[in-house]
Scaffold this active site. Structure first.
Site: not given
Length: 540
Positions: A175, A246, A313, A404, A406
């Site tokens: 990333d 990324h 993204e 998700y 997190d």
């Protein structure tokens, strides 16, 4: 129901018998030749907890028997505890899952690495279990790029996954903030790309940094060990090499990979912030060949049928300012540079296909042209996965607002780093991969689902455990058990009756149901902004 019967994930069928079978130091263990792998694993695991030798004998004479039953599916098993323990399975995976169920029946102490005291006998409740998985793909994505997780902690995480009958580990290895896989041809990827000078604290918008260097990487032998350890537990490891966004860590190591802005901006460093970097790969033959060479080494390490190219993204800012990118888009007949996104990923997917591998991608690629035979991970809700199914692709559901891990588990200032949407234990337990439909009406295949653990705000293995468990325990039941009759209160009875004690025996620092313990809370940092919900934050 006895605490010994508090199995997670719940089996498809369980009938309790009368009384218990007593195992002792003379207990023998046998397996049909095709099931030697599960026998070796069970001998190590049970031998460690009991201190017994578990001498091998022919399968039809043993006290614990692993028998091949070709009438069962490969991951299905039948467990009978009567005058002996008999696990009949359609294949090695099914026998392994039956062995995991046996350990759960033996109580939390069966998950320890050494006996608590001299054990003369160990009772096992007499029971009959018929079991099989709901989905063939039962995954967890672990981000080791934003915060590096040492190899021994990855192995530990795999062991806990296996206890929950999860069978896919998607490793996010690269990333903007770090490159974690050794590539022999390009040593700067780890010499430079694996290290950043500091990290954001909390929201990157606050501009608060910790001032501490962070980094690390896995050697190729480390990764081969991880793959073999996982395979012994019937877990497939899918590596992710994220392109063309990324990619700032790779560009910091090899600046020629980056898109060339018209203003001639200075070379970049490994990113210290979270969010979406505008630094992307140049869409050149040189960049493509670089990544073909990288993938040539990746496929030698990972035997997975899928290699993930990410593809999520990708800001267009640099391509829009790049003469080279504009020229490439025109050459390929695209209306604008947006078409370069899926084209770039498709070029590398074709290279993987020549290696006999399929490509896994995040669902953004579906906004352009999906590579042939791609596996689509639908994270922006359900629609990207539904579109891929309608177009005949294989799909794994992992919507951000549901899976998700997190994201914070409750409101309140005591939750450490209050990221994203509130995603409670009950919410993940009530998740359905395709709400309202069963998937059979599509030409594509719903392979299963995946929980994602992004690590921007999970800066240690302890924090990963806190975020993952017990929510991943609940998710494992969604992925494995039949959906009919699923009941959250009944799940809580099994969770508190025995399963949390199993996690404790394995050393997992899960989030207590009542909220974070004092040592699990994280003090606030001045300047953090509680602006996540207001912006409907997506993965940053």
């Amino acid at each position: 129901m006895s605490p010994a019967h508090h199995l997670i994930p719940a089996p498809w069928s369980l009938s309790a018998g009368s009384g218990e079978l007593e195992l002792d130091a003379g207990t023998t263990l046998g397996a049909d030749p095709e099931l030697r792998g599960p026998r070796r694993w069970l001998s190590r695991a049970l031998g460690a907890a009991t201190g017994w030798d578990l001498l091998p004998v022919p399968s039809d004479e043993a006290d614990i028997r692993l028998l091949l039953d070709p009438t069962l599916d490969a991951e299905a098993y039948r467990l009978e505890v009567r005058d002996a323990v008999v696990i009949s399975a359609g294949g090695a995976a099914g026998a392994f899952y039956g062995a995991q169920t046996l350990l759960q029946l033996m109580g939390p102490a069966a998950f320890r690495q050494a006996p608590l005291a001299s054990v003369e006998t160990w009772p096992v409740p007499r029971v009959s279990v018929e079991d099989k998985p709901r989905f063939g793909y039962r995954g967890t994505m672990l981000d080791v790029a934003r915060h590096f997780m040492p190899k021994d902690n990855v192995l530990r995480f795999i062991e806990v996954m296996a206890m929950h009958k999860l069978n896919v580990l998607h490793l996010h290895l690269t990333d903007d903030q770090g490159w974690r896989i050794q590539i022999n041809r390009y040593p700067k990827l780890t010499e430079i790309g694996a290290w950043r000078r500091e990290s954001s604290l909390g929201s990157w918008r606050a501009g608060v940094f910790d001032g501490r260097p962070h980094g690390g990487f896995y050697t190729q032998d480390d990764l081969r060990e991880i793959v073999a350890f996982a395979a012994d537990r019937h877990i497939t490891v899918i590596p992710e090499i994220d392109v063309p966004g990324h990619s700032q860590a790779a560009i910091a190591a090899y600046p020629e990979l980056g898109a060339t802005p018209a203003d001639g901006s200075a070379p970049v460093e490994v990113w210290t912030r979270w969010g979406i970097s505008e630094t992307v790969l140049e869409v050149s033959e040189a960049s493509l060949q670089f990544y073909r060479n990288v993938l040539d080494e990746v496929v030698e390490i990972f035997p997975s049928p899928w290699i993930s190219l990410g593809g999520d993204e990708v800001p267009l800012t640099q391509w829009q300012a790049s003469v080279q990118a504009e020229a490439k888009a025109a050459e390929l007949g695209f209306e604008n540079v947006a078409g370069l996104h899926s084209w770039f990923v498709g070029q590398l997917a074709s290279h993987l296909k020549r290696h006999g591998r399929a490509t896994s991608v995040w669902d953004e690629i579906g906004d352009g042209i999906l590579p042939d035979g791609a596996l689509v991970a639908s994270w922006r809700g359900y629609e990207g996965g539904m579109d891929a199914l309608r177009n005949g692709y294989d799909v794994v559901m992992c919507p951000e607002h549901k899976l998700y891990l997190d994201h914070r588990q409750a409101d309140g200032d005591d939750e450490p780093v209050p990221v994203g949407f509130v995603t409670t234990l009950q919410a993940v337990y009530e998740f359905e991969p395709l709400p309202g439909v069963d998937g059979t009406e599509f030409p594509g295949r719903l392979l299963g689902a995946q929980a994602n653990i992004w690590s921007e705000h999970l800066d240690s293995p302890r924090r990963v455990q806190f975020a993952a468990f017990p929510r991943l325990s609940a998710i494992s039941e969604v992925f494995w058990s039949k959906p009919e009759g699923r009941d959250y209160d009944e799940f809580l009875t099994r969770l508190t009756g025995a399963h949390l004690a199993r996690l404790e025996a394995m050393g997992v620092e899960y989030r207590p149901l009542a909220g974070p313990a004092p040592w699990q809370q994280r003090p606030g940092v001045e300047g953090w902004k509680r602006d996540y919900d207001a912006e409907q934050l997506v993965r940053n």
